[in-house]
Design an enzyme around this catalytic site. Structure first.
Site, short mmCIF file in Angstrom:
data_model
loop_
_atom_site.label_atom_id
_atom_site.label_comp_id
_atom_site.label_asym_id
_atom_site.label_seq_id
_atom_site.Cartn_x
_atom_site.Cartn_y
_atom_site.Cartn_z
N ASP A 139 38.14 8.28 -13.23
CA ASP A 139 39.54 8.39 -12.81
C ASP A 139 40.02 9.84 -12.81
O ASP A 139 41.12 10.13 -12.37
CB ASP A 139 40.45 7.49 -13.64
CG ASP A 139 40.49 7.83 -15.11
OD1 ASP A 139 39.73 8.72 -15.55
OD2 ASP A 139 41.27 7.20 -15.85
N SER A 175 37.42 6.56 -21.41
CA SER A 175 37.56 7.68 -20.49
C SER A 175 36.65 8.83 -20.91
O SER A 175 35.44 8.68 -20.95
CB SER A 175 39.04 8.11 -20.43
OG SER A 175 39.24 9.06 -19.43
N ASP A 192 34.85 12.21 -14.58
CA ASP A 192 34.67 11.78 -15.96
C ASP A 192 34.01 10.41 -16.00
O ASP A 192 33.80 9.78 -14.95
CB ASP A 192 36.01 11.83 -16.71
CG ASP A 192 36.96 10.72 -16.31
OD1 ASP A 192 36.79 10.15 -15.22
OD2 ASP A 192 37.91 10.44 -17.07
N ASP A 224 34.68 7.27 -16.61
CA ASP A 224 35.22 6.08 -15.93
C ASP A 224 35.77 6.42 -14.55
O ASP A 224 36.39 5.59 -13.89
CB ASP A 224 36.26 5.36 -16.78
CG ASP A 224 37.56 6.14 -16.93
OD1 ASP A 224 37.50 7.37 -17.00
OD2 ASP A 224 38.63 5.51 -16.98
#
Length: 571
Positions: free
Chosen positions: A306, A144, A302, A304
């Site tokens: 999400d 993340s 961000d 990734d």
């Protein structure tokens, strides 16, 4: 085994990966680093595992990945999911693609088919792909918004959601039953490809996701007029660019400018101190471009994809980054005010550390709301339960940490969906001659001035873990009676599932157990302590409500001061 014995087990393993061997040799004289790398196994928790890259049982490497994948394989086989298979995606971090292939090689060795994206893709698309391909499980290799030296392994169930507690416990047990991560067997990649046990996926899933993304659009007239709205977007060197740009384009948003310095995937995240839209510094380049173009809204996702952050110009012409609670309130109010067919059994789902602002907005429109524990897996779990029971229709889910879900074709927070909706909301208010900040002020005037804050303490390693445990223990044993001049009227301890009021009565909390303590204050205020499940941090959440912005700011600082006084006595 002691950490020394674990280290010796690795050090004497003759087939150790060449790169890890070199790194391990460099640590020979650094006993503290060796102890931290070997004093435990990298914990596989309810969200999977996340840690620093490097050699060791407490590090992310091909062997700890194989151990996690072997445990997941046992779980998939226990569910008779071999033929349905597992979907695997990865982000832009160091070793992400290598770890995804290692995962496929372990699963394939267990005769489990894998569908692997051949290039980096967002976490929410992985969630969608599990459902779209009717797979038995999913994995995304990502850390993340953590620093560059981290990576992770997140596991998803057949519903496309992160593993809820009961399933997670089963998978954790199966991972922990893997006795020797160095000896986990893997198949050859070419062999798996030839036998149809490894299938590379991309465009077909992309197109299906983009088609589903069209349903996020609430008012097509607003979206089609979106070329009047100037948007600056940054994926922060991550995975979101392709889907965000196509998603905005297909809804009619054409005046979109991607920050080119941050468009290229970069495992070092070289233009930011942290690739986290919660950190205002991450917006520096977007702000620069926004000023050059006179942009109406800045959007950052961000790595990734999400989480999503939004920034808009204030009265001084400077860009102000909205909090996750503020963005959530704007999106929720827009959805409920503009949707012509809000179902009577509709429900909004948020977490226990998310602002009460959302509940008040939902109540205003006659819509029910529900709190879950922190972590989007709990929101995804509730969506699945309501889908099966028909008790409620999911309308919107969000958490204060910049995570939002609009439509349930994904079952994890989805920054691509949130980007598309945020652009539509900004276009709607621009059409009315208002910025998102002015729209937010209208909501405050109507419902009260909700203000929140978050403090995080990073405490790494074994000693850090012990300090965090001491802090939680102290606040439990010596609970504050007042904070910021407000009385504590209840203490909610989610580890014991008990709510103790100032009247001495005990109530049961109907949520899974978790290491969280929340203090409920007078006048709709509160604060909460929660160790992070994915980072070496303890987090302090605060929420207040008064009749004005100035009062709320003053009260918030007073509550924080009271908490910090006790905290400083502990550390």
């Amino acid at each position: 085994m002691t950490w020394n014995q674990e280290y010796e087990r690795w050090n004497t393993f003759t087939s150790l990966d060449r790169k890890l061997r070199s790194e391990l040799d460099q640590l020979q004289q650094d006993e503290q680093s060796l102890e931290d790398a070997y004093y435990k196994y990298l914990e596989f928790g309810t969200g999977g595992m996340r840690g620093k890259l490097g050699p060791g049982t407490n590090r992310m490497n091909i062997y700890t990945i194989r151990r996690a994948a072997e445990g997941l394989a046992a779980y998939v086989k226990s569910q008779n999911g071999e033929e349905r298979g597992v979907v695997v995606a990865f982000d832009s971090r160091y070793m992400s693609k290598e770890f995804s292939i290692e995962t496929a090689k372990v699963l394939g060795r267990n005769n489990i088919k894998t569908y692997v994206f051949s290039a980096l893709r967002p976490t929410p698309e992985l969630s969608f792909a599990v459902r779209h391909l009717n797979a038995a499980a999913g994995v995304v290799v990502t850390a993340s918004h953590n620093p560059p030296e981290y990576n992770g392994f997140k596991a998803y169930n057949s519903d496309g959601g992160q593993l809820p507690p009961e399933e997670a416990t089963t998978v954790i047990d199966m991972v922990n039953q893997v006795e020797n991560e160095l000896e986990v067997k893997v198949a050859e990649q070419t062999e798996l490809e030839e036998n149809g046990l490894l299938e590379w996926i991309d465009e077909e899933v992309d197109n299906a996701y983009l088609e589903a993304l069209k349903t996020v659009n609430v008012n097509s007239d607003v979206a089609q007029a979106g070329d009047d709205l100037s948007i600056v977007f940054t994926p922060l060197h991550g995975t979101a660019q392709m889907l965000v740009e196509k998603g905005l384009q297909q809804m009619g948003m054409t005046n979109v400018h991607t920050v080119q310095e941050q468009a290229k995937p970069d495992p070092e995240f070289s233009t930011v101190a942290s690739p986290n839209p919660e950190e205002h510094q991450a917006f520096e380049l977007a702000i620069k471009e926004g000023k050059e173009r006179g942009a109406d809204v800045l959007i950052a996702t961000d790595p990734d994809a999400d989480r999503l952050g939004v920034a808009v110009p204030n009265d001084s012409g400077e860009y102000q980054v909205l909090t996750g609670n503020q963005t959530g309130a704007l999106l929720l109010d827009y959805l409920l005010s503009q949707s012509s067919d809000v179902p009577a059994n509709g429900i909004v789902i948020k977490t226990i550390v998310t602002s009460e602002f959302g509940r008040v907005i939902a109540n205003h429109y006659g819509v029910s709301s529900l709190d879950t524990l922190t972590g989007f897996k709990f929101i995804g779990e509730k969506i699945q339960q309501y889908e099966q029971s028909g008790e409620h229709t999911f309308l919107f889910g969000y958490e204060e940490s910049y995570g939002y879900l609009v439509k349930d074709f994904a079952r994890d927070k989805d920054a691509v969906q949130a980007t598309v909706l945020s652009a539509e909301v900004a276009a709607y208010w621009k059409k009315k001659g208002k910025t998102l900040l002015e729209a937010l002020d209208e909501l405050y005037e109507k419902h009260g001035y909700f203000l929140e804050d978050l403090q995080s303490l990073t405490m790494e390693g074994k000693t850090g873990t012990e300090k965090i445990e001491n802090i939680m223990d102290n606040f439990r044993k010596n609970p504050l009676k007042q904070a910021g001049g407000l009385n504590v009227i209840a203490v909610e301890d989610y580890a014991t599932s008990e709510r103790l009021t100032d009247k001495g009565t005990k109530e049961t909390i109907d949520l899974p157990k978790a290491n969280v303590v929340k203090f409920i204050l007078e006048n709709d205020s509160w604060f909460c302590l929660r160790p992070s499940g994915t980072e070496p941090k303890i987090k302090f959440y605060y929420g207040v409500k008064t009749g004005s912005s100035e009062e709320s700011l003053s009260l918030l600082e007073s509550v924080k001061q009271s908490v910090n006084e006790q905290l400083n006595q502990v550390i």
